[in-house]
Design an enzyme around this catalytic site. Structure first.
Site, PDB file in Angstrom:
ATOM      1  N   LYS A  13     -46.590  10.331 -35.116  1.00 47.96           N
ATOM      2  CA  LYS A  13     -45.826   9.374 -33.796  1.00 47.96           C
ATOM      3  C   LYS A  13     -44.461   8.791 -33.731  1.00 47.96           C
ATOM      4  O   LYS A  13     -44.062   9.170 -34.729  1.00 47.96           O
ATOM      5  CB  LYS A  13     -46.691   7.637 -33.863  1.00 47.96           C
ATOM      6  CG  LYS A  13     -46.053   7.032 -35.100  1.00 47.96           C
ATOM      7  CD  LYS A  13     -47.760   6.049 -35.979  1.00 47.96           C
ATOM      8  CE  LYS A  13     -46.721   4.740 -37.285  1.00 47.96           C
ATOM      9  NZ  LYS A  13     -47.925   4.280 -37.268  1.00 47.96           N
TER      10      LYS A  13
ATOM     11  N   TYR B  14     -12.112  -0.156 -31.120  1.00 48.10           N
ATOM     12  CA  TYR B  14     -12.032  -1.602 -30.061  1.00 48.10           C
ATOM     13  C   TYR B  14     -11.669  -3.443 -30.890  1.00 48.10           C
ATOM     14  O   TYR B  14     -12.334  -2.688 -32.202  1.00 48.10           O
ATOM     15  CB  TYR B  14     -13.556  -1.351 -29.865  1.00 48.10           C
ATOM     16  CG  TYR B  14     -14.085  -0.656 -27.890  1.00 48.10           C
ATOM     17  CD1 TYR B  14     -12.924  -0.649 -27.266  1.00 48.10           C
ATOM     18  CD2 TYR B  14     -14.744   0.444 -28.231  1.00 48.10           C
ATOM     19  CE1 TYR B  14     -13.516   0.363 -25.703  1.00 48.10           C
ATOM     20  CE2 TYR B  14     -14.788   0.684 -27.241  1.00 48.10           C
ATOM     21  CZ  TYR B  14     -14.104   1.025 -26.106  1.00 48.10           C
ATOM     22  OH  TYR B  14     -14.707   1.367 -25.678  1.00 48.10           O
TER      23      TYR B  14
END
Ligand code: PLP
Length: 347
Positions: free
Chosen positions: A40, A250
Site C-alpha cells: 500500500k 533561510y
C-alpha cells in the site's frame, strides 16, 4: 511530440537484492506460513509495481493495498486474484470495480458483506477486529447470515502493538483463534512485520509484512536480519566557498566559523526531506560525511563539503537514511520516513 523531460537531479535508489533478501528472511521467519507483502501507499513510497516485480521474483504471491486505485496500478504486475484491498468496498462502485478486475476485497463490516454479495460476490477476504478498534467485523458479527454467504479466502486480523511486549498481543491472538473456529475460510493471517517475531502461534497460513521489507526495523529481534533498501540521492547543483562569518540559508541559522566549501543539492522538504533535518541530517559521498548546514528549503539543502574536497557540481551524494537511526534522529517514524518521499524522485 514533446521530448521526455530529462532525469531529475534527485533519485531514490532501491537495492533490489536487499528487498528480495528481506522478503526471503521474513518468509523463513514465518515458519510454515508464507509471507505476503503490504505494498500500500505505493509500496511504502518506493513504487508498488516495481517492488511487487522484485518480490514476485523472490517468491511472494500475495499482495495487500489499501485503496482501489492502488490495486488498479498493481494489477499491471500482479494477478488481480492475489491482490487484496484492505479498505474493502466502501461503495457499490468499489464492489463493481473489484468484480470487473477480479480483485479481492477485504470485507470489514456487515454492510460491506451485503454490498459484496449484492454485487455478485466471489472470493473475498474478511477482516476481524480483535482489539485495534479501527476497521473489521467484531466477533459478535460473525454469526450473521451475511458472513456465512461469503467465500472467504483469507481470514485476517491486525495487531495493534506487535512491536511492543504488550498484553494486547495475547488477547488479540485468542480472539483471532476464536474467529477462525467460527468462520469458514481457506487461509488465516494475523502478523505484520513485528508480529512475525511473536512466534509460530501468530503465523497462521499467511503473514503480511510491510515495513521490514523496505528496511524498517520495528523490533530488536529483526535488527541483524533486515537490510536497508531505500537510498535517497541528490546531485550537487552548485558548489561555493563562503568566508568565516557568512550565513547559510533561510533565517541565517548556520553561521560559518571559518572559510568553508559548501554544496547545494536538489533535495528539499517538498521531496519529503523535512525541515527536521535542518542542522541535523547528513549526506555521504565516497565515505565522507557531509552535514546539512542551516535550514532545509523547499527544493534545496546546503551541505558542508569540507570532508570531500574533490566533489564537483553534478556529483551525487546519498542521504543518511538507515531507517532506525534516521527515525531516532529525526523524531519521525520509520513508516513516515519512507512514505513521505516525494514524487520528484526518479525511482
Ligand atoms: C500496513 C499493514 C500491514 C503491514 O504492517 P507493517 O507494520 O508495515 O509490517 C499488515 N497488515 C495490515 C492490515 C496493514 O494495514
Amino acid at each position: 511530440m514533446p521530448a521526455e523531460p530529462p532525469l531529475p537531479a534527485l533519485r531514490l535508489t532501491i537495492d533490489q537484492e536487499s528487498l528480495a533478501h528481506n522478503w526471503r528472511e521474513l518468509d523463513r521467519l514465518s515458519g510454515t506460513a508464507r509471507a505476503g507483502a503490504a505494498v500500500k501507499a505505493d509500496g511504502y513510497g518506493l513504487g508498488a509495481v516495481r517492488v511487487a516485480r522484485v518480490l514476485q521474483q523472490a517468491g511472494c504471491a500475495d499482495f495487500f493495498v489499501a485503496h482501489w486505485s492502488e490495486a488498479a496500478e498493481l494489477a499491471k504486475a500482479v494477478d488481480p486474484a492475489r491482490i487484496a484491498v484492505l479498505h474493502g468496498p466502501l461503495t457499490d462502485a468499489d464492489a463493481a470495480f473489484a468484480v470487473a478486475l477480479g480483485l479481492r476485497p477485504v470485507i470489514n463490516s456487515l454492510e460491506q458483506a451485503a454490498r459484496w454479495i449484492a454485487a455478485g460476490g466471489g472470493p473475498c477476504d474478511l477482516m476481524v477486529d480483535t482489539g485495534i478498534n479501527r476497521i473489521g467485523l467484531g466477533l459478535g458479527d460473525l454469526a450473521d447470515p451475511q458472513v456465512s454467504r461469503l467465500d472467504i479466502e483469507v481470514l485476517h486480523s491486525h495487531l495493534a502493538a506487535a512491536e511492543d511486549d504488550s498484553p494486547l498481543n495475547a488477547v488479540q491472538l485468542a480472539r483471532w483463534t476464536e474467529a477462525r473456529a467460527l468462520v469458514s475460510h481457506r487461509r488465516a493471517a494475523l502478523a505484520n512485520s513485528a508480529g512475525i517475531m511473536l512466534g509460530a502461534a501468530y503465523h497462521g497460513d499467511l503473514t503480511r509484512p510491510g515495513l521490514a521489507l523496505y528496511g524498517g526495523v520495528p523490533c530488536a529481534a529483526l535488527q541483524h536480519t533486515i537490510r536497508q533498501v531505500a537510498y535517497p540521492e541528490a546531485a550537487l547543483m552548485q558548489v561555493r566557498q563562503i568566508a568565516a562569518g557568512e550565513s547559510v540559508g533561510y533565517n541565517a541559522t548556520f553561521v560559518a566559523d571559518r572559510s568553508m566549501r559548501i554544496g547545494v543539492i536538489s533535495l528539499g522538504y517538498a521531496d519529503g526531506y523535512l525541515r527536521c533535518w535542518s542542522g541535523k541530517g547528513a549526506m555521504q559521498a565516497g565515505g565522507a560525511r557531509l552535514p546539512v548546514l542551516g535550514r532545509v528549503s523547499m527544493d534545496m539543502t546546503v551541505i558542508d563539503l569540507s570532508a570531500a574536497p574533490d566533489l564537483r557540481e553534478g556529483d551525487w551524494v546519498t542521504a543518511d537514511y538507515a531507517l532506525p537511526e534516521a527515525a531516532a534522529l529525526s523524531g519521525l517514524s520509520q513508516y513516515e520516513l519512507l512514505t513521505l518521499l516525494g514524487r520528484r524522485f526518479a525511482r
